[in-house]
Motif scaffolding. Structure first.
Motif: not given
Length: 214
Positions: A79-88, A104-121
């Protein structure tokens, strides 16, 4: 392959139903009872979606077809192939959401697992501030406030699972006044990754965001 249609929180709900079925398979001997559990898990998984086409519905119904733990795990993995990722998002987009925050300190956006993110925090440890970015109705919204660890476990408002909590306190404008403020606070996970891996319904998060942004 079909177009992705499963959001992170929906995948989490399916995973929750798979785990429920696995537990029943290990503890229940009565075949009729097991069949009822299978039917219930499929119904609960389908209920996580507002609408499904025929192919999507068929894919979810396959949950009930598996008899072994490894088969269910393979099903989840498929089912992971059907996941809608969090918008980059970019650093500039995030900075625009928090224009009043200096340095503002922004996290390393390249390290975010967008497939398993509902809200970025993320938490700025230096200031004990929690920052949230959420795509509400196709538009990114930002929310920030202080967070104070309470050093004990409890149920998170966002994911409704038991984790180490912090008290998240957000200032709001009272009566629309620029100078008169109140605050709204809730207990949330200190571990954002764990929260995103457990959240099955974003409606509570959305209501909180709407409440503090009035």
């Amino acid at each position: 392959m079909q177009t992705p249609f499963i959001q992170n929180h929906q995948y989490n709900e399916i995973k929750k139903q798979v785990n429920f079925l696995l537990k029943a398979m290990r503890t229940v001997a009565d075949r009729k009872v097991l069949d009822t559990v299978r039917s219930t898990t499929v119904s609960n998984a389908i209920a996580a979606f507002d609408e499904l086409n025929v192919e999507e519905l068929h894919l979810l119904e396959q949950l009930s077809n598996h008899e072994a733990a490894h088969e269910l795990q393979n099903y989840l993995d498929s089912l992971k192939a059907y996941i809608l990722p969090f918008p980059h998002v970019t650093q500039k987009q995030i900075q625009k959401l928090f224009p009043k925050v200096k340095k503002l300190k922004v996290p390393d956006l390249e390290m975010i697992d967008y497939n398993h993110t509902t809200y970025l925090r993320w938490i700025d440890i230096a200031t004990n501030r929690l920052f949230i970015v959420y795509p509400y109705k196709g538009q990114l919204v930002g929310l920030e406030g202080s967070i104070t660890p309470i050093n004990k476990k409890g149920y998170c408002m966002f994911c409704n699972r038991q984790h180490e909590l912090g008290f998240f306190n957000v200032k709001t404008k009272k009566g629309g006044s620029q100078d008169n403020f109140s605050s709204i606070g809730q207990y949330v996970c200190m571990d954002g990754e764990a929260c995103n891996h457990n959240i099955t319904d974003p409606s509570v998060l959305e209501r909180f965001i709407l409440t503090v942004r009035k």
